[in-house]
Design a protein around this motif. Structure first.
Motif, short mmCIF file in Angstrom:
data_model
loop_
_atom_site.label_atom_id
_atom_site.label_comp_id
_atom_site.label_asym_id
_atom_site.label_seq_id
_atom_site.Cartn_x
_atom_site.Cartn_y
_atom_site.Cartn_z
N LEU A 1 6.44 -1.82 7.77
CA LEU A 1 6.33 -0.30 7.39
C LEU A 1 7.66 0.38 6.92
O LEU A 1 8.67 0.27 7.60
N LEU B 1 3.28 -1.49 4.08
CA LEU B 1 2.86 -0.10 3.83
C LEU B 1 3.99 0.90 3.81
O LEU B 1 4.98 1.17 4.51
N ALA C 1 4.53 4.79 3.78
CA ALA C 1 4.10 5.92 4.36
C ALA C 1 5.11 6.97 4.54
O ALA C 1 5.37 7.01 5.79
N ALA D 1 -4.63 1.87 7.86
CA ALA D 1 -4.45 0.67 7.65
C ALA D 1 -3.52 0.06 8.47
O ALA D 1 -3.61 -1.21 8.67
N VAL E 1 1.18 -7.15 4.86
CA VAL E 1 0.94 -5.93 4.50
C VAL E 1 2.22 -5.07 4.50
O VAL E 1 3.02 -5.10 5.54
N ARG F 1 1.65 12.05 4.88
CA ARG F 1 1.11 10.96 4.81
C ARG F 1 -0.63 11.51 4.95
O ARG F 1 -0.91 12.69 5.47
N ALA G 1 -3.12 5.91 6.01
CA ALA G 1 -1.92 5.02 6.59
C ALA G 1 -2.23 4.80 7.75
O ALA G 1 -1.97 3.24 8.02
N LEU H 1 0.70 -1.30 0.00
CA LEU H 1 0.17 0.10 -0.28
C LEU H 1 0.85 1.18 -0.04
O LEU H 1 2.11 1.27 0.83
N GLY H 2 0.38 2.08 -0.46
CA GLY H 2 1.06 3.63 -0.48
C GLY H 2 0.17 4.67 -1.23
O GLY H 2 -0.43 4.44 -2.54
N LEU I 1 2.59 -6.54 9.69
CA LEU I 1 2.63 -5.31 8.80
C LEU I 1 4.12 -4.85 8.92
O LEU I 1 4.77 -4.73 9.86
N ALA J 1 5.69 2.15 -3.66
CA ALA J 1 5.06 0.81 -3.50
C ALA J 1 4.93 0.06 -4.84
O ALA J 1 5.02 -1.17 -4.65
#
Length: 280
Positions: free
Chosen positions: A208, A182, A184, A195, A180, A188, A192, A134-135, A206, A143
């Motif tokens: 990050l 992410l 971010a 999520a 996930v 942001r 974010a 995700l981004g 996750l 991303a």
């Protein structure tokens, strides 16, 4: 008004500025350098051909209590990634300045990656049933690049948000066996943090990617990589971020072992069969 940059304040206050104050304002506008954090009172006065008293009156006219307050506000905007000034003059030229700054960011990134368990993170992404990358905003190109690299090493890597797409559909079926990633970086969006919270609620590990200025996350994360994205001028630089993405993808490919190598060969054969890439 507290969120305005100096340029916006100048434009709003222009009719009320005195001729001397307009000299100071025009200097900042002409240099595309509305970042007062780059100046001292004396330097700005000398460059504009004005007195220090005129500079003080000018910043008060813009709504600041003092020159020091104006500089603090400019630094605050820049720390949030708001474009607030141009490149400083340098004999080496702008390209050399960018290369020098990005080299320093890459060194800082290497130090940061040395302090985290990169192998554990790579194993997590390599072994996950599905991966969602995700981004939002400026983080989206990073991303996208990471997702394309991960797809060389493993299947079932989704990217969000796509144009016109919400990400709830991607999240709905994720669980502890998935992951996930992410991306971010600063400026942001609220998505974010949302999520992070949703991944934690669904027990999805996750990873990050963020910048060193980011605060605590909305919920615990499995792995956190802090990558500097500050640039030498008005805009952020993502050279180090792209490198960090490549490092993770390389780690995932290594963690996949023979399955990863088989995947690379299968993708290569599909490229040839489809004629998607030019022959070397």
């Amino acid at each position: 008004m507290s969120g305005e940059g100096v340029r916006e304040r100048i434009e709003r206050s222009w009719p009320e500025l005195s001729p001397v104050e307009r000299q100071i304002a025009q200097l900042l506008l002409d240099r595309a350098d509305d970042d007062l954090a780059a100046w001292t009172t004396t330097e700005l006065a000398d460059a504009a051909g004005a007195s220090k008293a005129s500079v003080s009156r000018f910043v008060r006219r813009l709504g600041f209590g003092s020159f020091a307050q104006a500089r603090t506000a400019a630094r605050s905007l820049r720390a949030r990634g708001v474009p607030t000034g141009g490149l400083p003059a340098t004999p080496a030229g702008p390209a050399a300045l960018h290369v020098e700054h990005d080299t320093a960011n890459l060194v800082r990134t290497a130090d940061a990656l040395a302090r985290v368990d990169l192998q554990a993170c790579a194993r997590l992404v390599a072994r996950a049933r599905r991966v969602l990358v995700l981004g939002w905003r400026n983080s989206f190109p990073v991303a996208l690049h990471l997702r394309e690299q991960l797809l060389q090493a493993r299947p079932d890597v989704a990217l969000g948000p796509q144009p016109g797409q919400t990400v709830a559909e991607e999240f709905a079926d994720l669980g502890p066996r998935d992951a996930v990633v992410l991306v971010a970086f600063r400026r942001r969006t609220p998505h974010a943090a949302a999520a992070v919270r949703l991944a934690h609620a669904q027990a999805v590990p996750l990873v990050l990617f963020t910048d060193p200025a980011a605060g605590p996350t909305a919920a615990p994360v499995a792995h956190r990589f802090e990558v500097p994205v500050d640039g030498p001028g008005a805009f952020d630089s993502y050279a180090a971020a792209m490198t960090a993405a490549a490092v993770l993808a390389e780690g995932v490919l290594a963690a996949r072992g023979s399955a990863g190598r088989d995947r690379v060969h299968a993708v290569g054969r599909a490229h040839r069969d489809l004629g998607e890439l030019e022959s070397p």
